[in-house]
Enzyme design. Structure first.
Site, PDB file in Angstrom:
ATOM      1  N   GLU A   1       0.803  -1.224   0.000  1.00 26.20           N
ATOM      2  CA  GLU A   1       0.000   0.000   0.000  1.00 26.20           C
ATOM      3  C   GLU A   1       0.837   1.277   0.000  1.00 26.20           C
ATOM      4  O   GLU A   1       0.607   2.207   0.768  1.00 26.20           O
ATOM      5  CB  GLU A   1      -0.995  -0.016   1.174  1.00 26.20           C
ATOM      6  CG  GLU A   1      -1.986  -1.171   1.064  1.00 26.20           C
ATOM      7  CD  GLU A   1      -2.909  -1.311   2.264  1.00 26.20           C
ATOM      8  OE1 GLU A   1      -2.814  -0.490   3.201  1.00 26.20           O
ATOM      9  OE2 GLU A   1      -3.717  -2.251   2.290  1.00 26.20           O
TER      10      GLU A   1
ATOM     11  N   GLU B   1      -6.244  -9.949  -3.116  1.00 32.69           N
ATOM     12  CA  GLU B   1      -7.014 -10.016  -1.868  1.00 32.69           C
ATOM     13  C   GLU B   1      -8.508  -9.862  -2.164  1.00 32.69           C
ATOM     14  O   GLU B   1      -9.235  -9.161  -1.457  1.00 32.69           O
ATOM     15  CB  GLU B   1      -6.572  -8.910  -0.894  1.00 32.69           C
ATOM     16  CG  GLU B   1      -5.089  -8.904  -0.579  1.00 32.69           C
ATOM     17  CD  GLU B   1      -4.686  -7.780   0.372  1.00 32.69           C
ATOM     18  OE1 GLU B   1      -5.571  -7.222   1.064  1.00 32.69           O
ATOM     19  OE2 GLU B   1      -3.482  -7.453   0.422  1.00 32.69           O
TER      20      GLU B   1
END
Length: 683
Positions: free
Chosen positions: A467, A568
């Site tokens: 991220e 994910e």
């Protein structure tokens, strides 16, 4: 308490935990022997806080369990924001694996000095949830714009200014639909070239608005599309957002950020799950004083089934190949020529389908059975993260990773490594945050060396620094080149692993920080600094997905020539049919795109997932509608064929890549062979 002003909500009594000196201090009760493994239990508590000059704080219900090997586990059941004025309800569920020595439930969370009050706490076998009802759709106006006078042929009517801004009409905007809506509506739809020009804006939320109450139906998925532009005067990038006010709640219809005076596409999607009374669509975002221009705004329900037909054709092109089986007419152990009957059965599609697992989840035998039957890749939820493997400096825990790897190896599951670092500050353990620059550099190097040396060759992928579009902890402290150095050092320590970037909201148009354009800029910057980026990770935590919006993002990222993985993936809805439809959208879009090389779900079993209402299998092992949809797609993506060998001694079929059993029967012989079909070879 409180001079008699704090009264129980139910009954005559409540309990209070006072003199708390740590956030984990609270109220507990041992329930060993009163709960059974493999059964789901519901927890309901009525709680509030008192004192300590705190008006609201989170109260968490936690389970402490001790296994026969004296290993402790803490399981978070539920968390709720409590106040010092009202009682609130705390609800959650838990599931235990195997036999346990001790089980204790307790309440914790508020800061030291604040009392935890509890009026009731109930733990009982979770009530059976009634199956979802399939939403009934009637007279769906697919592809019909809910916006009136979108082309401004009737002046400004029924548009109105939100706030004290002024609306007028200009000419010169694009006449072609933006690419995302063009893929939904077709090439024949054209725009007028007129646009709304918004001036005298004194706040960011001011812009054109229109009421569309009564036109938005529950459970339909809507696509949002428009051209937007800003006037001169901005000194920094400006965000433009198409938003909806649904009975007073803000709904994000898509946003884009730019700092020039060109027309830009903004797109997104949304869905509501109950009939609203009032719906207003409006465009907002640029700074006060900056003019805003909007052209061709469309808000329309999408026809997912029509899109699926297109995706099936695309899938056939890129995930299959033609096969010719040639048979000799003579020779030992060979079926003799013409007329033999051939039965082709695909055992497994070679495309990577994976799931997230945790150390706790693999103690559930049913879960493991579903995992190894229906997935060929895995990723670990938290166990490889630095905060887990070294929660305190020098205190290492690799036991959980080792046990998870052992399970994957025993079942031939390939494994992604998630993650070496995490760039977002809240995910970084306190001892790392407290280091000065020099010590942090040493700690980062030690983390790389310890992890990648220990597990060299055992993880096929690594998410190097998770991220990076949403955090900057290491970059802020160690400089702009730290990310590239992480990639370079990782490659030096384990050259066999593909090194990924990994981030969220890449594919849905809802976050300007992580648009495909921003992701591409980040990857190119890493590559220019010498980082060996080996893959693009799209997390895929998404709501109400629309195929062309997702596909548009994939097309842009594919220009980099790197493999793309959904790493994910999960979709969430309380209605299992809606959840199944959303999952099918994402799986079909990914599987039909040539740049996508793998899909990993962020779990599949209830109470072992971080996101609620996203599971495919309920806590006690029943496959729900979404799970059945996943299994049906896996079955659809297997090829089977049967027929006779032709006069040329050949049998032809077209099949998905993967492993096959070939059974040949002739009057005098029966033979079984195995076949591996890939893009390059047929063995």
């Amino acid at each position: 308490m409180g001079d008699g002003k704090v009264l129980p909500l139910y009954g005559n009594f409540f309990a209070s935990a006072t003199n708390r000196t740590a956030s984990w201090n609270g109220i507990e009760q041992e329930i060993t022997g009163r709960v059974q493994p493999k059964l789901a239990y519901g927890v309901t508590a009525v709680v509030r806080i008192y004192g300590g000059n705190v008006t609201n704080a989170g109260i968490q219900a936690t389970l402490w369990v001790q296994s026969p090997d004296i290993q402790d586990q803490y399981i978070r059941i539920a968390i709720s924001q409590a106040t010092d004025t009202d009682w609130v309800q705390l609800q959650g569920k838990f599931l235990l694996n195997g036999s346990l020595l001790r089980v204790i439930i307790f309440l914790e969370g508020p800061p030291p000095g604040t009392d935890i009050l509890i009026n009731s706490l109930v733990v009982k076998h979770a009530e059976r949830v009634l199956p979802s009802l399939q939403p009934i759709m009637k007279n769906e106006a697919f592809g019909i714009n809910t916006i009136e006078n979108s082309n401004l042929e009737d002046g400004i009517n029924p548009w109105f200014p939100l706030g004290n801004c002024a609306l007028s009409i200009g000419i010169g905007s694009p006449v072609e639909l933006p690419s995302m809506s063009r893929n939904s509506l077709g090439l024949n739809e054209r725009l007028s070239g007129r646009y709304i020009h918004v001036t005298n804006r004194t706040d960011t939320w001011m812009g054109p608005a229109q009421m569309i109450s009564g036109k938005v139906k529950p459970y339909l998925t809507y696509q949002v599309s428009a051209w937007v532009k800003i006037g001169p005067g901005s000194t920094s990038p400006q965000i433009v957002n198409v938003a909806l006010g649904v009975d007073g709640n803000w709904v994000n219809g898509g946003q884009v950020e730019f700092n020039d005076e060109r027309w830009h596409e903004v797109g997104g999607s949304f869905r509501i799950e109950k009939q609203p009374s009032n719906v207003m669509v409006y465009v907002q975002g640029p700074a006060a004083g900056v003019d805003l221009m909007v052209a061709g705004l469309w808000v329309f329900p999408v026809d997912r089934r029509a899109r699926f037909k297109f995706l099936k054709k695309e899938t056939d092109k890129i995930r299959k190949r033609d096969v010719i089986l040639k048979f000799s007419r003579s020779g030992p152990g060979v079926v003799n020529g013409t007329g033999g009957f051939v039965k082709v059965t695909q055992i497994q599609n070679s495309f990577p389908f994976g799931s997230c697992i945790t150390r706790r989840s693999i103690d559930n035998e049913k879960l493991v059975r579903f995992l190894v039957t229906n997935f060929n890749w895995a990723v670990f939820g938290n166990e490889l993260k630095w905060s887990w493997t070294e929660p305190q400096q020098g205190n290492f825990n690799y036991k959980d990773v080792d046990e998870l790897l052992d399970l994957c190896k025993s079942h031939n599951l390939e494994v992604r490594g998630h993650c070496i670092f995490w760039e977002v500050e809240h995910a970084i353990q306190p001892w790392v945050q407290s280091l000065n620059k020099s010590d942090l550099i040493k700690a980062v190097q030690n983390r790389l060396t310890d992890l990648l040396t220990r597990y060299k060759g055992k993880f096929r992928h690594y998410d190097v620094d998770n991220e990076m579009l949403h955090g900057s902890f290491y970059k802020d402290l160690l400089g702009d080149d730290i990310h590239a150095n992480m990639f370079i050092t990782s490659h030096q320590l384990d050259p066999s692993a593909a090194l990924f970037v990994n981030d969220y909201h890449i594919e849905d148009g809802s976050d300007v920080r992580s648009s495909p354009e921003e992701y591409i800029r980040q990857i190119l910057d890493l590559q220019q600094q010498g980082a060996p980026v080996g893959g693009i990770g799209i997390q895929g935590h998404i709501d109400s997905p629309v195929g062309p919006v997702v596909s548009s993002a994939l097309d842009k990222l594919a220009t980099l020539g790197l493999p793309i993985w959904f790493t994910e993936l999960d979709v969430s809805s309380t209605n299992e049919f809606v959840r199944a439809d959303d999952l099918e959208v994402m799986l079909r879009e990914a599987f039909a795109h040539p740049a996508v090389e793998g899909i990993v779900l962020w779990g599949f079993w209830e109470l072992y997932m971080s996101r609620e209402n996203a599971h495919l299998v309920n806590a006690e092992g029943k496959v729900n509608v979404a799970g059945k949809r996943y299994l049906a797609l896996k079955k659809e993506w297997l090829s089977h064929a049967r027929g006779y060998i032709d006069a040329q001694g050949e049998f032809r079929f077209r099949g998905f890549y993967g492993t096959y059993n070939i059974e040949i029967n002739s009057p005098n012989q029966k033979l079984t062979e195995h076949l591996l079909l890939t893009r390059e070879i047929c063995l």
